[in-house]
Design a protein around this motif. Structure first.
Motif, PDB file in Angstrom:
ATOM      1  N   ILE A   4       0.864  -1.179   0.000  1.00 50.50           N
ATOM      2  CA  ILE A   4       0.000   0.000   0.000  1.00 50.50           C
ATOM      3  C   ILE A   4       0.898   1.226   0.000  1.00 50.50           C
ATOM      4  CG2 ILE A   4      -1.820   1.269   1.194  1.00 50.50           C
ATOM      5  CD1 ILE A   4      -2.616  -1.375   2.566  1.00 50.50           C
ATOM      6  N   VAL A   5       0.738   2.078  -1.012  1.00 50.04           N
ATOM      7  CA  VAL A   5       1.535   3.289  -1.124  1.00 50.04           C
ATOM      8  C   VAL A   5       0.614   4.499  -1.228  1.00 50.04           C
ATOM      9  CG1 VAL A   5       3.500   2.121  -2.213  1.00 50.04           C
ATOM     10  CG2 VAL A   5       1.708   3.125  -3.641  1.00 50.04           C
ATOM     11  N   GLY A   6       1.162   5.650  -0.896  1.00 47.14           N
ATOM     12  CA  GLY A   6       0.402   6.886  -1.003  1.00 47.14           C
ATOM     13  C   GLY A   6       1.095   7.961  -0.204  1.00 47.14           C
ATOM     14  N   GLY A   7       0.597   9.161  -0.327  1.00 44.17           N
ATOM     15  CA  GLY A   7       1.170  10.289   0.379  1.00 44.17           C
ATOM     16  C   GLY A   7       0.886  10.232   1.873  1.00 44.17           C
ATOM     17  N   GLU A   8       1.562  11.097   2.606  1.00 44.62           N
ATOM     18  CA  GLU A   8       1.338  11.213   4.054  1.00 44.62           C
ATOM     19  C   GLU A   8      -0.121  11.586   4.293  1.00 44.62           C
ATOM     20  OE1 GLU A   8       2.246  10.958   7.933  1.00 44.62           O
ATOM     21  OE2 GLU A   8       3.820  10.778   6.428  1.00 44.62           O
ATOM     22  N   GLY A   9      -0.774  10.880   5.196  1.00 38.63           N
ATOM     23  CA  GLY A   9      -2.159  11.187   5.550  1.00 38.63           C
ATOM     24  C   GLY A   9      -3.178  10.772   4.501  1.00 38.63           C
ATOM     25  N   ALA A  10      -2.819   9.860   3.596  1.00 41.56           N
ATOM     26  CA  ALA A  10      -3.718   9.467   2.509  1.00 41.56           C
ATOM     27  C   ALA A  10      -4.685   8.356   2.901  1.00 41.56           C
ATOM     28  CB  ALA A  10      -2.907   9.033   1.294  1.00 41.56           C
ATOM     29  N   GLY A  11      -4.553   7.800   4.124  1.00 42.45           N
ATOM     30  CA  GLY A  11      -5.478   6.766   4.570  1.00 42.45           C
ATOM     31  C   GLY A  11      -4.983   5.343   4.415  1.00 42.45           C
ATOM     32  N   LYS A  12      -3.682   5.179   4.340  1.00 40.10           N
ATOM     33  CA  LYS A  12      -3.101   3.849   4.121  1.00 40.10           C
ATOM     34  C   LYS A  12      -3.392   2.886   5.277  1.00 40.10           C
ATOM     35  CE  LYS A  12       0.901   5.801   3.466  1.00 40.10           C
ATOM     36  NZ  LYS A  12       0.497   7.210   3.511  1.00 40.10           N
ATOM     37  N   ARG A  13      -3.140   3.334   6.508  1.00 36.22           N
ATOM     38  CA  ARG A  13      -3.395   2.455   7.663  1.00 36.22           C
ATOM     39  C   ARG A  13      -4.885   2.227   7.867  1.00 36.22           C
ATOM     40  NH1 ARG A  13      -0.309   4.795  12.487  1.00 36.22           N
ATOM     41  NH2 ARG A  13      -0.228   6.642  11.202  1.00 36.22           N
ATOM     42  N   THR A  14      -5.695   3.230   7.636  1.00 38.34           N
ATOM     43  CA  THR A  14      -7.141   3.062   7.745  1.00 38.34           C
ATOM     44  C   THR A  14      -7.617   2.012   6.759  1.00 38.34           C
ATOM     45  OG1 THR A  14      -7.417   5.350   8.472  1.00 38.34           O
ATOM     46  CG2 THR A  14      -9.362   4.261   7.569  1.00 38.34           C
ATOM     47  N   PHE A  15      -7.052   2.036   5.560  1.00 37.38           N
ATOM     48  CA  PHE A  15      -7.410   1.033   4.571  1.00 37.38           C
ATOM     49  C   PHE A  15      -6.989  -0.358   5.029  1.00 37.38           C
ATOM     50  CE2 PHE A  15      -6.367  -1.478   0.760  1.00 37.38           C
ATOM     51  CZ  PHE A  15      -7.662  -1.631   0.285  1.00 37.38           C
ATOM     52  N   ALA A  16      -5.788  -0.483   5.582  1.00 40.90           N
ATOM     53  CA  ALA A  16      -5.337  -1.782   6.092  1.00 40.90           C
ATOM     54  C   ALA A  16      -6.302  -2.286   7.177  1.00 40.90           C
ATOM     55  CB  ALA A  16      -3.920  -1.691   6.634  1.00 40.90           C
ATOM     56  N   LYS A  17      -6.786  -1.385   8.011  1.00 40.21           N
ATOM     57  CA  LYS A  17      -7.756  -1.770   9.043  1.00 40.21           C
ATOM     58  C   LYS A  17      -9.061  -2.263   8.411  1.00 40.21           C
ATOM     59  CE  LYS A  17      -5.947   1.368  12.532  1.00 40.21           C
ATOM     60  NZ  LYS A  17      -6.228   2.576  13.316  1.00 40.21           N
ATOM     61  N   SER A  18      -9.435  -1.686   7.281  1.00 36.12           N
ATOM     62  CA  SER A  18     -10.664  -2.140   6.607  1.00 36.12           C
ATOM     63  C   SER A  18     -10.510  -3.560   6.069  1.00 36.12           C
ATOM     64  CB  SER A  18     -11.037  -1.185   5.472  1.00 36.12           C
ATOM     65  OG  SER A  18     -10.235  -1.404   4.315  1.00 36.12           O
ATOM     66  N   LEU A  19      -9.280  -4.025   5.967  1.00 38.44           N
ATOM     67  CA  LEU A  19      -9.012  -5.394   5.522  1.00 38.44           C
ATOM     68  C   LEU A  19      -8.981  -6.372   6.699  1.00 38.44           C
ATOM     69  CD1 LEU A  19      -6.219  -4.680   2.884  1.00 38.44           C
ATOM     70  CD2 LEU A  19      -8.666  -5.048   2.482  1.00 38.44           C
ATOM     71  N   GLY A  20      -9.252  -5.864   7.906  1.00 38.01           N
ATOM     72  CA  GLY A  20      -9.335  -6.731   9.075  1.00 38.01           C
ATOM     73  C   GLY A  20      -8.159  -6.651  10.035  1.00 38.01           C
ATOM     74  N   TYR A  21      -7.213  -5.778   9.782  1.00 40.19           N
ATOM     75  CA  TYR A  21      -6.055  -5.637  10.665  1.00 40.19           C
ATOM     76  C   TYR A  21      -6.339  -4.574  11.724  1.00 40.19           C
ATOM     77  CZ  TYR A  21      -3.725  -8.479   7.226  1.00 40.19           C
ATOM     78  OH  TYR A  21      -3.392  -9.510   6.381  1.00 40.19           O
ATOM     79  N   ARG A  22      -5.695  -4.733  12.875  1.00 35.97           N
ATOM     80  CA  ARG A  22      -5.865  -3.794  13.982  1.00 35.97           C
ATOM     81  C   ARG A  22      -4.542  -3.082  14.241  1.00 35.97           C
ATOM     82  NH1 ARG A  22      -6.381  -7.457  18.474  1.00 35.97           N
ATOM     83  NH2 ARG A  22      -4.960  -8.591  17.160  1.00 35.97           N
ATOM     84  N   ASP A  23      -4.609  -2.024  15.059  1.00 36.46           N
ATOM     85  CA  ASP A  23      -3.378  -1.313  15.423  1.00 36.46           C
ATOM     86  C   ASP A  23      -2.349  -2.267  16.006  1.00 36.46           C
ATOM     87  OD1 ASP A  23      -4.096   1.272  14.609  1.00 36.46           O
ATOM     88  OD2 ASP A  23      -5.141   1.658  16.494  1.00 36.46           O
ATOM     89  N   GLU A  24      -2.816  -3.252  16.762  1.00 37.29           N
ATOM     90  CA  GLU A  24      -1.918  -4.219  17.409  1.00 37.29           C
ATOM     91  C   GLU A  24      -1.211  -5.124  16.415  1.00 37.29           C
ATOM     92  OE1 GLU A  24      -5.328  -4.074  18.226  1.00 37.29           O
ATOM     93  OE2 GLU A  24      -4.977  -2.631  19.834  1.00 37.29           O
ATOM     94  N   ASP A  25      -1.694  -5.153  15.173  1.00 40.13           N
ATOM     95  CA  ASP A  25      -1.089  -5.979  14.121  1.00 40.13           C
ATOM     96  C   ASP A  25      -0.034  -5.226  13.317  1.00 40.13           C
ATOM     97  OD1 ASP A  25      -2.871  -8.118  14.668  1.00 40.13           O
ATOM     98  OD2 ASP A  25      -4.407  -7.176  13.410  1.00 40.13           O
ATOM     99  N   MET A  26       0.149  -3.931  13.646  1.00 43.60           N
ATOM    100  CA  MET A  26       0.981  -3.063  12.810  1.00 43.60           C
ATOM    101  C   MET A  26       2.220  -2.568  13.537  1.00 43.60           C
ATOM    102  SD  MET A  26      -1.940  -0.754  11.021  1.00 43.60           S
ATOM    103  CE  MET A  26      -3.404  -1.487  10.322  1.00 43.60           C
TER     104      MET A  26
END
Length: 118
Positions: A4-26
């Motif tokens: 997952i690539v993109g600019g700063e603040g583009a929603g990359k981690r939020t998108f990863a969370k939508s795939l079922g991952y949590r903060d604890e997985d990152m």
């Protein structure tokens, strides 16, 4: 692996969370046993000449998240230019090996390689 690539603040981690991952997985710019790593560019900027040693470790991750750093004004500092180039080359290599590549813009994912299995 999903890159997952993109600019700063583009929603990359939020998108990863939508795939079922949590903060604890990152993991934030550290190599450990978590399935997701973000801020890969920080790992490279810390030591650009060792970027190629990250390939196998990053390929073993389920998701790799990296800020795009190649756009904009070319830095004056040589170390910044080398770091930026090393990040770009690492992302090119990872994208060539990734199952799926997603580019985030304004919180909107665009799949540019492969398919998402949601």
């Amino acid at each position: 692996m999903i890159l997952i690539v993109g600019g700063e603040g583009a929603g990359k981690r939020t998108f990863a969370k939508s795939l079922g991952y949590r903060d604890e997985d990152m993991a934030d710019a550290c190599l450990d046993n978590l399935p997701v790593i973000f801020h890969v560019e920080r790992l490279v900027f810390d030591c650009p000449e060792k970027a190629d040693t990250l390939y196998d470790t990053l390929l073993a991750k389920e998701i790799v998240i990296c800020n795009e750093v190649g756009s904009g004004v070319i830095p004056i500092e040589r170390s910044e230019r080398l770091g930026r180039e090393a990040v770009g080359r690492l992302c090119v290599w990872l994208a060539s090996r990734a199952d799926t590549v997603v580019r985030m813009v304004c919180g909107i994912p665009s799949v540019i390689k492969g398919e998402l299995q949601i």
